[in-house]
Design a protein around this motif. Structure first.
Motif, PDB file in Angstrom:
ATOM      1  N   ARG A  81     -16.018   8.425  43.983  1.00  0.00           N
ATOM      2  CA  ARG A  81     -15.235   9.510  43.531  1.00  0.00           C
ATOM      3  C   ARG A  81     -15.526   8.812  41.998  1.00  0.00           C
ATOM      4  O   ARG A  81     -14.896   9.266  40.582  1.00  0.00           O
ATOM      5  CB  ARG A  81     -14.442   9.781  44.032  1.00  0.00           C
ATOM      6  CG  ARG A  81     -14.574  10.929  45.479  1.00  0.00           C
ATOM      7  CD  ARG A  81     -15.584  12.403  45.169  1.00  0.00           C
ATOM      8  NE  ARG A  81     -15.284  13.001  45.810  1.00  0.00           N
ATOM      9  CZ  ARG A  81     -15.300  14.091  46.663  1.00  0.00           C
ATOM     10  NH1 ARG A  81     -16.181  14.771  45.118  1.00  0.00           N
ATOM     11  NH2 ARG A  81     -14.890  14.776  47.727  1.00  0.00           N
ATOM     12  N   MET A 101     -14.299  17.108  36.697  1.00  0.00           N
ATOM     13  CA  MET A 101     -12.688  17.690  36.140  1.00  0.00           C
ATOM     14  C   MET A 101     -13.076  18.538  34.477  1.00  0.00           C
ATOM     15  O   MET A 101     -12.186  18.548  34.383  1.00  0.00           O
ATOM     16  CB  MET A 101     -11.662  16.861  36.738  1.00  0.00           C
ATOM     17  CG  MET A 101     -11.238  17.123  37.496  1.00  0.00           C
ATOM     18  SD  MET A 101     -10.854  18.183  38.912  1.00  0.00           S
ATOM     19  CE  MET A 101     -10.791  17.386  40.365  1.00  0.00           C
ATOM     20  N   TRP A 157     -10.030  21.697  46.008  1.00  0.00           N
ATOM     21  CA  TRP A 157      -9.702  20.334  46.108  1.00  0.00           C
ATOM     22  C   TRP A 157      -8.229  19.804  46.267  1.00  0.00           C
ATOM     23  O   TRP A 157      -8.384  18.666  48.187  1.00  0.00           O
ATOM     24  CB  TRP A 157      -9.770  19.854  44.566  1.00  0.00           C
ATOM     25  CG  TRP A 157     -11.445  20.061  44.201  1.00  0.00           C
ATOM     26  CD1 TRP A 157     -11.690  21.282  43.747  1.00  0.00           C
ATOM     27  CD2 TRP A 157     -11.846  18.952  43.775  1.00  0.00           C
ATOM     28  NE1 TRP A 157     -12.637  20.467  42.808  1.00  0.00           N
ATOM     29  CE2 TRP A 157     -12.927  19.656  43.257  1.00  0.00           C
ATOM     30  CE3 TRP A 157     -11.728  17.266  43.935  1.00  0.00           C
ATOM     31  CZ2 TRP A 157     -14.446  18.614  42.610  1.00  0.00           C
ATOM     32  CZ3 TRP A 157     -12.875  16.543  44.087  1.00  0.00           C
ATOM     33  CH2 TRP A 157     -13.938  17.193  43.266  1.00  0.00           C
ATOM     34  N   GLN A 159      -4.157  13.465  42.489  1.00  0.00           N
ATOM     35  CA  GLN A 159      -5.014  13.458  43.852  1.00  0.00           C
ATOM     36  C   GLN A 159      -5.828  11.985  44.498  1.00  0.00           C
ATOM     37  O   GLN A 159      -5.557  11.980  45.594  1.00  0.00           O
ATOM     38  CB  GLN A 159      -6.851  14.435  43.872  1.00  0.00           C
ATOM     39  CG  GLN A 159      -6.169  16.078  43.450  1.00  0.00           C
ATOM     40  CD  GLN A 159      -7.743  16.396  43.406  1.00  0.00           C
ATOM     41  OE1 GLN A 159      -7.042  18.137  43.280  1.00  0.00           O
ATOM     42  NE2 GLN A 159      -9.078  16.073  42.900  1.00  0.00           N
ATOM     43  N   TRP A 160      -5.507  11.287  44.007  1.00  0.00           N
ATOM     44  CA  TRP A 160      -5.334  10.040  44.643  1.00  0.00           C
ATOM     45  C   TRP A 160      -4.522   8.787  44.200  1.00  0.00           C
ATOM     46  O   TRP A 160      -4.119   7.613  44.376  1.00  0.00           O
ATOM     47  CB  TRP A 160      -6.939   9.318  43.703  1.00  0.00           C
ATOM     48  CG  TRP A 160      -7.972   9.573  43.765  1.00  0.00           C
ATOM     49  CD1 TRP A 160      -8.850  10.723  43.413  1.00  0.00           C
ATOM     50  CD2 TRP A 160      -8.682   9.152  45.115  1.00  0.00           C
ATOM     51  NE1 TRP A 160      -9.984  10.954  44.355  1.00  0.00           N
ATOM     52  CE2 TRP A 160      -9.807  10.072  45.169  1.00  0.00           C
ATOM     53  CE3 TRP A 160      -9.319   8.224  45.554  1.00  0.00           C
ATOM     54  CZ2 TRP A 160     -11.471  10.373  46.165  1.00  0.00           C
ATOM     55  CZ3 TRP A 160     -10.111   8.363  47.185  1.00  0.00           C
ATOM     56  CH2 TRP A 160     -11.029   8.814  47.057  1.00  0.00           C
ATOM     57  N   LEU A 216      -8.751  13.797  33.922  1.00  0.00           N
ATOM     58  CA  LEU A 216      -8.332  12.442  34.523  1.00  0.00           C
ATOM     59  C   LEU A 216      -6.432  11.802  35.094  1.00  0.00           C
ATOM     60  O   LEU A 216      -6.728  11.412  36.083  1.00  0.00           O
ATOM     61  CB  LEU A 216      -8.167  11.032  32.957  1.00  0.00           C
ATOM     62  CG  LEU A 216      -9.161  10.458  33.040  1.00  0.00           C
ATOM     63  CD1 LEU A 216      -9.048   9.316  32.171  1.00  0.00           C
ATOM     64  CD2 LEU A 216     -10.368   9.823  34.568  1.00  0.00           C
ATOM     65  N   GLU A 246     -16.102  12.664  40.439  1.00  0.00           N
ATOM     66  CA  GLU A 246     -14.831  13.779  39.702  1.00  0.00           C
ATOM     67  C   GLU A 246     -13.822  13.635  38.481  1.00  0.00           C
ATOM     68  O   GLU A 246     -14.119  14.867  38.016  1.00  0.00           O
ATOM     69  CB  GLU A 246     -13.462  12.881  41.035  1.00  0.00           C
ATOM     70  CG  GLU A 246     -12.702  13.613  41.632  1.00  0.00           C
ATOM     71  CD  GLU A 246     -11.449  13.533  42.184  1.00  0.00           C
ATOM     72  OE1 GLU A 246      -9.998  13.732  42.221  1.00  0.00           O
ATOM     73  OE2 GLU A 246     -12.246  12.637  43.421  1.00  0.00           O
ATOM     74  N   PRO A 247     -14.198  12.452  38.351  1.00  0.00           N
ATOM     75  CA  PRO A 247     -13.431  12.536  36.775  1.00  0.00           C
ATOM     76  C   PRO A 247     -14.847  13.390  35.814  1.00  0.00           C
ATOM     77  O   PRO A 247     -14.125  14.431  34.794  1.00  0.00           O
ATOM     78  CB  PRO A 247     -13.512  11.115  35.541  1.00  0.00           C
ATOM     79  CG  PRO A 247     -13.588  10.443  36.927  1.00  0.00           C
ATOM     80  CD  PRO A 247     -14.390  10.985  38.894  1.00  0.00           C
ATOM     81  N   GLY A 259     -14.597   6.751  34.422  1.00  0.00           N
ATOM     82  CA  GLY A 259     -13.696   8.320  33.870  1.00  0.00           C
ATOM     83  C   GLY A 259     -14.751   8.199  32.480  1.00  0.00           C
ATOM     84  O   GLY A 259     -15.328   9.050  31.863  1.00  0.00           O
ATOM     85  N   PHE A 314     -10.302   5.043  38.188  1.00  0.00           N
ATOM     86  CA  PHE A 314     -10.714   6.052  37.342  1.00  0.00           C
ATOM     87  C   PHE A 314     -10.859   5.968  36.069  1.00  0.00           C
ATOM     88  O   PHE A 314     -11.370   6.870  35.714  1.00  0.00           O
ATOM     89  CB  PHE A 314      -9.829   6.973  37.845  1.00  0.00           C
ATOM     90  CG  PHE A 314     -10.539   7.643  39.667  1.00  0.00           C
ATOM     91  CD1 PHE A 314     -11.876   7.880  40.504  1.00  0.00           C
ATOM     92  CD2 PHE A 314      -9.270   6.948  40.513  1.00  0.00           C
ATOM     93  CE1 PHE A 314     -11.613   8.315  41.458  1.00  0.00           C
ATOM     94  CE2 PHE A 314      -9.693   7.339  42.368  1.00  0.00           C
ATOM     95  CZ  PHE A 314     -11.283   7.520  41.914  1.00  0.00           C
ATOM     96  N   TYR A 361      -5.590  14.921  36.587  1.00  0.00           N
ATOM     97  CA  TYR A 361      -6.584  15.733  37.847  1.00  0.00           C
ATOM     98  C   TYR A 361      -6.686  14.459  38.915  1.00  0.00           C
ATOM     99  O   TYR A 361      -5.820  14.450  40.609  1.00  0.00           O
ATOM    100  CB  TYR A 361      -6.838  17.143  37.634  1.00  0.00           C
ATOM    101  CG  TYR A 361      -6.223  18.392  38.355  1.00  0.00           C
ATOM    102  CD1 TYR A 361      -5.407  18.697  39.459  1.00  0.00           C
ATOM    103  CD2 TYR A 361      -5.081  19.126  36.872  1.00  0.00           C
ATOM    104  CE1 TYR A 361      -4.902  20.084  39.404  1.00  0.00           C
ATOM    105  CE2 TYR A 361      -4.493  19.946  36.522  1.00  0.00           C
ATOM    106  CZ  TYR A 361      -4.255  20.431  37.643  1.00  0.00           C
ATOM    107  OH  TYR A 361      -3.372  21.229  38.063  1.00  0.00           O
ATOM    108  N   THR A 362      -6.752  13.611  38.286  1.00  0.00           N
ATOM    109  CA  THR A 362      -7.594  12.496  38.874  1.00  0.00           C
ATOM    110  C   THR A 362      -6.417  11.699  39.775  1.00  0.00           C
ATOM    111  O   THR A 362      -6.668  11.505  41.461  1.00  0.00           O
ATOM    112  CB  THR A 362      -8.881  11.728  38.348  1.00  0.00           C
ATOM    113  OG1 THR A 362      -9.636  13.279  38.413  1.00  0.00           O
ATOM    114  CG2 THR A 362      -9.692  10.752  39.679  1.00  0.00           C
TER     115      THR A 362
END
Length: 494
Positions: free
Chosen positions: A103, A111, A305, A134-135, A128, A107-108, A356, A352, A130-131
């Motif tokens: 991801r 988003m 998600w 979620q992590w 970022l 993922e970034p 990202g 990330f 939201y990333t």
């Protein structure tokens, strides 16, 4: 054979075998059944998962900063068995592993191009944030809660390392307690097989990208066998000689890869973004966690998600929590809880941000975007096409994927063996052999099924199955938490 008299082992392997046969004979019907139940669970319990995630974070923080945080996992005289570096390496490898490679870019970027919410913040910051969400803290709080409770009963109360042990003192129905342990084993195996399938698919994609050839099911099957074989050898040697060494190598290479990206970046921009997003994430954590007001991204996004991620972390929490507990003996509750929630989260956040931010800049420099980073299996390889030493770096990523997959499989084999060997923290090697064989054959069977039946995505089916198996754990957590808190306060007063 003595091992065949083990009811928990025989029952778990039998159920797994029956489920595998049913999925193989009736793949389409099985997929539809799994799909319908998973959608029903997300529709009915999705918001409960959000509340539960926030509860776990606040519950662990409250224990960590309270006087209870001074209590130690084990006896007062016990000290940590592993150095802090080795401890962090093992818990991170088991808890996240190859996921951050899958991801890192995809993922970034998703988003960024599809902002979940509209605020005054820039699209990059929202992506970022939201990333991170979620992590971040919530995922590790699920793991940390099981590690806390199981570690307390294992090392402080000298009970067996089984999830059922956490409520056995208040609930003496053996059939239900055994059912909890069987469910934990089944969820762990399905989660692991899904992780192996995702990992080998990305490794296959990386090799195909590097060698400019198309690799088939045979290559994936050989990779699976090799990974399971090496994971078995690691689990056979145990934590000190196998799992710990591979984990330390994984984290060392991951840090070098992160530094490589950072040194190719504008460090001021990256760290400014990191600090900005971290501040926003902490400030918005409660409304994000409850999807309140403008922080509600809509049911479709939550379903695709957040609900999925929470279910995935929950399904992995018993296995990962038991492993973290096993390696955390001698640490105070405060050190373990803050270490589990904060240190891995900050590491993921910086990771990330670095990937990202640089992916955003690449997209802006192109002027147009043709979904170059849309494929979760190849996005990181395409990302490094725009950096020097691309062949070498992408080769290192393939090796790192293998390393992370090894640590996930070997720690799972070790924990499954603990479960089936009546919660023994140093399980018999015969159990490690059995689980290595079961995981290898189950993984290859799912790969073959996915190749034979093109109408069914077996990996997606396995991931949806995790949503189903996570529900009992979600309902179990409040009961386990309050039972544990009552016991902990009693121990403190004694």
């Amino acid at each position: 054979m003595k091992i065949l008299k083990n009811k928990l082992l025989v029952t778990s392997v039998s159920i797994l075998g029956i489920l595998a046969i049913l999925i193989y004979i009736y793949p389409t019907a099985s997929y539809e059944y799994i799909e319908n139940i998973s959608i029903w669970i997300r529709d009915r319990f999705g918001h409960f998962y959000l509340y539960l995630g926030l509860f776990c974070v606040l519950f662990l923080l409250a224990i960590a900063i309270s006087p209870l945080g001074k209590l130690r996992l084990g006896k007062i005289s016990d000290r940590p068995e592993h150095s802090r570096w080795a401890w962090i390496s093992m818990l991170y490898s088991a808890g996240m592993g190859a996921g951050i490679l899958l991801r890192a870019v995809q993922e970034p970027v998703y988003m960024f191009l599809n902002p979940p919410i509209e605020t005054s913040s820039s699209a990059k910051t929202i992506a970022l944030e939201y990333t991170f969400y979620q992590w971040g803290f919530t995922a590790w709080a699920f793991y940390g809660l099981f590690a806390l409770v199981i570690g307390h009963y294992l090392f402080t109360k000298n009970k067996v390392a089984l999830v059922s042990s956490t409520i056995a003192h208040n609930f003496n129905n053996k059939k239900i307690l055994n059912g909890i342990d069987v469910l934990v084993i089944i969820a762990t195996v399905f989660g692991l097989v899904g992780a192996i399938g995702l990992g080998t698919t990305q490794i296959n994609g990386g090799l195909a990208h590097l060698l400019h050839i198309k690799l088939d099911i045979i290559t994936a099957a050989i990779l699976t066998l090799l990974i399971c074989a090496f994971a078995f050898l690691s689990a056979w040697k145990g934590i000190d000689k196998g799992i710990k060494n591979i984990s330390k190598v994984n984290i060392f290479i991951t840090l070098l890869l992160l530094l490589f990206v950072l040194f190719q970046s504008d460090l001021i921009v990256v760290f400014k973004r990191f600090l900005t997003v971290l501040f926003q994430y902490i400030k918005d954590f409660i409304p994000l966690s409850l999807a309140l007001g403008k922080y509600n991204p809509g049911e479709q996004f939550l379903t695709d998600w957040t609900y999925y991620y929470w279910a995935f972390w929950l399904a992995w929490a018993p296995f990962t929590g038991v492993f973290i507990a096993r390696i955390s003996r001698g640490r105070t509750l405060r050190e373990m809880l803050l270490g589990v929630m904060i240190i891995p989260s900050l590491g993921s956040f910086l990771w990330f941000t670095a990937f990202g931010e640089n992916a955003f800049l690449l997209i802006e420099s192109w002027g147009s975007y043709n979904n170059e980073f849309g494929n979760v299996f190849t996005s990181i390889f395409k990302f490094f096409e725009h950096y020097p030493l691309q062949f070498f770096i992408n080769s290192v990523i393939v090796l790192l994927l293998i390393g992370f997959l090894l640590t996930s499989v070997d720690s799972a084999i070790f924990v499954l063996s603990m479960f089936s060997d009546k919660g023994n923290p140093n399980p018999k090697k015969s159990h490690r052999i059995v689980w290595s064989i079961v995981i290898a054959f189950f993984s290859i069977a799912m790969l073959i099924l996915g190749d034979v039946r093109k109408d069914v995505d077996v990996l997606i089916a396995l991931q949806k199955l995790l949503i189903i198996t996570s529900l009992p754990f979600a309902l179990f957590i409040p009961i386990m938490s309050f039972s544990f808190l009552k016991e902990l306060i009693k121990s403190k007063n004694d």
